[in-house]
Write a protein that holds these residues in place. Sequence first.
Motif, PDB file in Angstrom:
ATOM      1  N   VAL A 163      14.429 -10.995 -10.041  1.00 57.69           N
ATOM      2  CA  VAL A 163      13.269 -10.188 -10.399  1.00 57.69           C
ATOM      3  C   VAL A 163      13.688  -9.295 -11.552  1.00 57.69           C
ATOM      4  CG1 VAL A 163      11.648  -8.450  -9.585  1.00 57.69           C
ATOM      5  CG2 VAL A 163      12.462 -10.204  -8.030  1.00 57.69           C
ATOM      6  N   ASP A 164      12.789  -9.152 -12.509  1.00 63.52           N
ATOM      7  CA  ASP A 164      13.073  -8.268 -13.637  1.00 63.52           C
ATOM      8  C   ASP A 164      13.017  -6.822 -13.149  1.00 63.52           C
ATOM      9  OD1 ASP A 164      13.597  -7.438 -16.194  1.00 63.52           O
ATOM     10  OD2 ASP A 164      11.490  -7.462 -16.812  1.00 63.52           O
ATOM     11  N   PRO A 165      14.044  -6.010 -13.406  1.00 62.79           N
ATOM     12  CA  PRO A 165      14.047  -4.624 -12.921  1.00 62.79           C
ATOM     13  C   PRO A 165      12.897  -3.789 -13.478  1.00 62.79           C
ATOM     14  CG  PRO A 165      16.164  -5.165 -13.941  1.00 62.79           C
ATOM     15  CD  PRO A 165      15.282  -6.351 -14.077  1.00 62.79           C
ATOM     16  N   LYS A 166      12.380  -4.156 -14.638  1.00 62.79           N
ATOM     17  CA  LYS A 166      11.265  -3.396 -15.217  1.00 62.79           C
ATOM     18  C   LYS A 166       9.995  -3.576 -14.402  1.00 62.79           C
ATOM     19  CE  LYS A 166      13.162  -3.494 -19.838  1.00 62.79           C
ATOM     20  NZ  LYS A 166      13.039  -3.976 -21.218  1.00 62.79           N
ATOM     21  N   GLU A 167       9.875  -4.719 -13.739  1.00 61.22           N
ATOM     22  CA  GLU A 167       8.699  -4.955 -12.907  1.00 61.22           C
ATOM     23  C   GLU A 167       8.710  -4.087 -11.647  1.00 61.22           C
ATOM     24  OE1 GLU A 167       8.342  -9.069 -12.022  1.00 61.22           O
ATOM     25  OE2 GLU A 167       8.293  -9.673 -14.113  1.00 61.22           O
ATOM     26  N   LEU A 168       9.880  -3.645 -11.245  1.00 60.94           N
ATOM     27  CA  LEU A 168       9.998  -2.818 -10.052  1.00 60.94           C
ATOM     28  C   LEU A 168       9.714  -1.347 -10.308  1.00 60.94           C
ATOM     29  CD1 LEU A 168      13.216  -4.403  -8.518  1.00 60.94           C
ATOM     30  CD2 LEU A 168      10.852  -4.832  -7.873  1.00 60.94           C
ATOM     31  N   GLU A 169       9.698  -0.950 -11.566  1.00 62.08           N
ATOM     32  CA  GLU A 169       9.426   0.445 -11.892  1.00 62.08           C
ATOM     33  C   GLU A 169       7.953   0.760 -11.654  1.00 62.08           C
ATOM     34  OE1 GLU A 169      10.682   1.033 -15.900  1.00 62.08           O
ATOM     35  OE2 GLU A 169      12.790   0.673 -15.426  1.00 62.08           O
ATOM     36  N   LYS A 170       7.644   2.016 -11.353  1.00 60.86           N
ATOM     37  CA  LYS A 170       6.263   2.427 -11.069  1.00 60.86           C
ATOM     38  C   LYS A 170       5.488   2.575 -12.378  1.00 60.86           C
ATOM     39  CE  LYS A 170       7.415   4.818  -6.833  1.00 60.86           C
ATOM     40  NZ  LYS A 170       7.449   6.085  -6.114  1.00 60.86           N
ATOM     41  N   ASP A 171       4.273   2.091 -12.355  1.00 59.02           N
ATOM     42  CA  ASP A 171       3.388   2.201 -13.505  1.00 59.02           C
ATOM     43  C   ASP A 171       2.692   3.566 -13.455  1.00 59.02           C
ATOM     44  OD1 ASP A 171       1.977   1.619 -15.760  1.00 59.02           O
ATOM     45  OD2 ASP A 171       0.444   0.432 -14.722  1.00 59.02           O
ATOM     46  N   PRO A 172       2.803   4.389 -14.509  1.00 52.94           N
ATOM     47  CA  PRO A 172       2.198   5.733 -14.462  1.00 52.94           C
ATOM     48  C   PRO A 172       0.675   5.702 -14.375  1.00 52.94           C
ATOM     49  CG  PRO A 172       3.302   5.363 -16.581  1.00 52.94           C
ATOM     50  CD  PRO A 172       3.585   4.182 -15.716  1.00 52.94           C
ATOM     51  N   GLU A 187      -0.163   5.193 -10.758  1.00 53.39           N
ATOM     52  CA  GLU A 187       0.216   6.384  -9.999  1.00 53.39           C
ATOM     53  C   GLU A 187      -0.822   7.499 -10.146  1.00 53.39           C
ATOM     54  OE1 GLU A 187       2.787   6.878  -7.837  1.00 53.39           O
ATOM     55  OE2 GLU A 187       3.132   4.739  -8.091  1.00 53.39           O
ATOM     56  N   LYS A 188      -1.467   7.593 -11.303  1.00 53.84           N
ATOM     57  CA  LYS A 188      -2.502   8.611 -11.506  1.00 53.84           C
ATOM     58  C   LYS A 188      -3.712   8.349 -10.614  1.00 53.84           C
ATOM     59  CE  LYS A 188      -1.556   9.735 -16.334  1.00 53.84           C
ATOM     60  NZ  LYS A 188      -2.064   9.644 -17.719  1.00 53.84           N
ATOM     61  N   LYS A 189      -4.038   7.072 -10.397  1.00 56.35           N
ATOM     62  CA  LYS A 189      -5.216   6.706  -9.630  1.00 56.35           C
ATOM     63  C   LYS A 189      -4.998   6.828  -8.124  1.00 56.35           C
ATOM     64  CE  LYS A 189      -6.763   3.536 -13.181  1.00 56.35           C
ATOM     65  NZ  LYS A 189      -6.961   2.134 -13.557  1.00 56.35           N
ATOM     66  N   LYS A 190      -3.764   6.879  -7.697  1.00 59.26           N
ATOM     67  CA  LYS A 190      -3.497   6.985  -6.269  1.00 59.26           C
ATOM     68  C   LYS A 190      -3.866   8.371  -5.754  1.00 59.26           C
ATOM     69  CE  LYS A 190       0.207   3.670  -5.641  1.00 59.26           C
ATOM     70  NZ  LYS A 190       1.596   3.499  -5.258  1.00 59.26           N
ATOM     71  N   LEU A 191      -4.347   8.422  -4.555  1.00 57.57           N
ATOM     72  CA  LEU A 191      -4.680   9.703  -3.940  1.00 57.57           C
ATOM     73  C   LEU A 191      -3.526  10.159  -3.069  1.00 57.57           C
ATOM     74  CD1 LEU A 191      -8.345   9.040  -2.838  1.00 57.57           C
ATOM     75  CD2 LEU A 191      -7.580  10.431  -4.745  1.00 57.57           C
ATOM     76  N   ASP A 192      -3.180  11.404  -3.200  1.00 58.06           N
ATOM     77  CA  ASP A 192      -2.164  11.950  -2.319  1.00 58.06           C
ATOM     78  C   ASP A 192      -2.846  12.496  -1.057  1.00 58.06           C
ATOM     79  OD1 ASP A 192      -3.384  14.049  -3.551  1.00 58.06           O
ATOM     80  OD2 ASP A 192      -1.584  15.236  -3.829  1.00 58.06           O
ATOM     81  N   PRO A 193      -2.120  12.784  -0.005  1.00 58.83           N
ATOM     82  CA  PRO A 193      -2.726  13.230   1.250  1.00 58.83           C
ATOM     83  C   PRO A 193      -3.578  14.485   1.117  1.00 58.83           C
ATOM     84  CG  PRO A 193      -0.446  12.647   1.607  1.00 58.83           C
ATOM     85  CD  PRO A 193      -0.688  12.555   0.147  1.00 58.83           C
ATOM     86  N   ARG A 194      -3.219  15.376   0.215  1.00 56.24           N
ATOM     87  CA  ARG A 194      -3.999  16.605   0.043  1.00 56.24           C
ATOM     88  C   ARG A 194      -5.405  16.289  -0.463  1.00 56.24           C
ATOM     89  NH1 ARG A 194      -4.929  20.510  -4.053  1.00 56.24           N
ATOM     90  NH2 ARG A 194      -3.906  19.134  -5.523  1.00 56.24           N
ATOM     91  N   HIS A 195      -5.518  15.408  -1.462  1.00 58.07           N
ATOM     92  CA  HIS A 195      -6.831  15.041  -1.992  1.00 58.07           C
ATOM     93  C   HIS A 195      -7.666  14.300  -0.955  1.00 58.07           C
ATOM     94  CE1 HIS A 195      -4.959  15.801  -5.973  1.00 58.07           C
ATOM     95  NE2 HIS A 195      -6.191  16.267  -6.229  1.00 58.07           N
TER      96      HIS A 195
END
Length: 184
Positions: free
Chosen positions: A147-156, A159-167
């Motif tokens: 697997v290419d290690p770059k594919e394992l990195e998180k896409d910013p 990450e912006k679209k994800k909701l955290d527990p507080r929201h």
Amino acid sequence: MAAQSKKDFEAIETYNKLRKKPLTDTQHDANELKIAKNFFDRINEFRKRSEEGFKPSKLFMVWRVATLYGRPIWEKEAVVKLGLAGDKVKYAIVMNTASNNKFLWNIKHLIRIKPITFPNGFPTEEDAYGTFLKQNGELVVSSHLKVDPKELEKDPEIEKKKLDPRHIREDLRVKWNQSYPKMY
């Protein structure tokens, strides 16, 4: 002290004499003799391997097989230190060093240990993303698993679209306070 060592020496002599002769006149059944022979054959095999320059594994795969309920606190702390306290944890990888072996010896009744073998050779840094550890302790290096290690990195952007527990809590609280819409 000398009398005890003489008795020990005599016991060893009689054992060696019995071992060289077939044990036909004894009262042991055939199954017990078969188990004992198998046991001594395994001991001789281990001795031969150590004389031939047997190299031990560098890593161990350790997993917990017993519950921690009712165990002393030092055993619980040792299992937590290994990282095997949770129910979802499958196994831990431990280096084969004298200090780790002494540590594992104290909780040997709670764990199972399997040496990790490398049938395709020890992996390099390039192979790190193409390895698989089997249940029998083999670490397989395969080009199909790479697997290419770059594919394992998180896409910013994601990450912006994800909701955290507080929201999520705030959004659900607003919906709770507004109550259900009137349908009738």
